[in-house]
Design an enzyme around this catalytic site. Structure first.
Site, PDB file in Angstrom:
ATOM      1  N   GLY A 187     -39.042  73.061 -89.567  1.00 52.00           N
ATOM      2  CA  GLY A 187     -37.990  71.943 -89.481  1.00 52.00           C
ATOM      3  C   GLY A 187     -36.855  71.872 -90.567  1.00 52.00           C
ATOM      4  O   GLY A 187     -37.387  72.150 -91.813  1.00 52.00           O
ATOM      5  N   SER A 188     -35.547  71.986 -90.263  1.00 51.81           N
ATOM      6  CA  SER A 188     -34.586  72.151 -91.234  1.00 51.81           C
ATOM      7  C   SER A 188     -33.185  71.637 -90.901  1.00 51.81           C
ATOM      8  O   SER A 188     -33.038  71.285 -89.545  1.00 51.81           O
ATOM      9  CB  SER A 188     -34.707  73.628 -91.648  1.00 51.81           C
ATOM     10  OG  SER A 188     -34.821  74.406 -90.435  1.00 51.81           O
ATOM     11  N   ARG A 189     -32.426  72.207 -91.350  1.00 53.01           N
ATOM     12  CA  ARG A 189     -30.849  71.737 -91.224  1.00 53.01           C
ATOM     13  C   ARG A 189     -29.951  72.889 -91.892  1.00 53.01           C
ATOM     14  O   ARG A 189     -30.442  73.554 -92.856  1.00 53.01           O
ATOM     15  CB  ARG A 189     -30.560  70.481 -91.695  1.00 53.01           C
ATOM     16  CG  ARG A 189     -29.307  70.001 -91.818  1.00 53.01           C
ATOM     17  CD  ARG A 189     -28.893  68.748 -92.473  1.00 53.01           C
ATOM     18  NE  ARG A 189     -27.831  68.445 -93.175  1.00 53.01           N
ATOM     19  CZ  ARG A 189     -27.552  67.225 -93.897  1.00 53.01           C
ATOM     20  NH1 ARG A 189     -28.494  66.419 -93.582  1.00 53.01           N
ATOM     21  NH2 ARG A 189     -26.517  67.166 -94.406  1.00 53.01           N
TER      22      ARG A 189
END
Length: 218
Positions: A187-189
């Site tokens: 999960g990230s950006r």
């Protein structure tokens, strides 16, 4: 053929062993048929989720120094002019792409050229869409420069579940657009900072495909 990223090999192996042991132990020690099968189904679903998270599909990039491609798969959640305070220290056009745990998490070079900056920052683990995630979370900042587009900065940002960012960019090396630049686990950006006035080919809410889709051009 389904491929997996090298950063996932150890976790995948551990998960296989864990799931096989769980299935064996449930067969041996749980007499209630439906409870045993429920546990086995949960274990298999867990294995499938791990496998899909670390998948590394082959992408065919049409390299172009005047194009910036999406560095990751995900949804465009921010398009705005901001003050970039770490490297440029001036106004830039920020494009943020959010990756859910179901997206491919390979980071690819958005631009080909020379890596002029690469730095890791320890930090918090706010949810990836939090406004302060870009400055407060664990992150890496990378700048790539070529003669056609100039300098483009991208920032890998850890999310609430991500505890490790992998960055392969080293200052001074030449990199090829679309090739493997790193990985963010669970999960990230990624934020991309472009010169003001850059023509965008995407809009807020769009879903983009890393290594393939052109998000901006000169």
């Amino acid at each position: 053929m389904l491929r997996f990223h090298k950063e996932g090999y150890r976790i995948i192996l551990f998960t296989f062993v864990f799931v096989l042991a769980g299935i064996f132990l449930s067969e041996e020690y749980i007499s209630h048929f439906w409870l045993m099968k429920s546990i086995q189904v949960v274990l298999l679903i867990f294995l499938v989720l791990i496998l899909q998270f670390f998948r590394n599909p082959k992408r065919n990039t049409e390299a172009n120094d005047k194009h910036v491609i999406a560095p990751v798969d995900g949804k465009v959640v921010v398009i705005e002019e901001v003050e970039e305070t770490e490297y440029f220290k001036d106004k830039r056009l920020q494009v943020s792409i959010f990756m859910s745990p179901l997206n491919v998490h390979v980071t690819r070079y958005a631009l080909g050229g020379e890596v002029t900056y690469s730095k890791y920052h320890p930090g918090k683990y706010l949810v990836a869409w939090h406004p302060k995630a870009s400055t407060d979370n664990e992150r890496t900042t990378i700048v790539v420069k070529n003669t056609s587009f100039g300098e483009v900065l991208y920032r890998q940002i850890a999310g609430a579940l991500a505890k490790r960012i992998v960055n392969y960019a080293k200052e001074g090396e030449q990199v090829v657009q679309g090739t493997d630049a790193g990985f963010i686990k669970f999960g990230s950006r990624v934020d991309v900072y472009l010169p003001i006035g850059t023509k965008l080919n995407i809009a807020l809410g769009d879903t983009v495909k890393g290594g393939v889709q052109v998000i901006a051009e000169k």
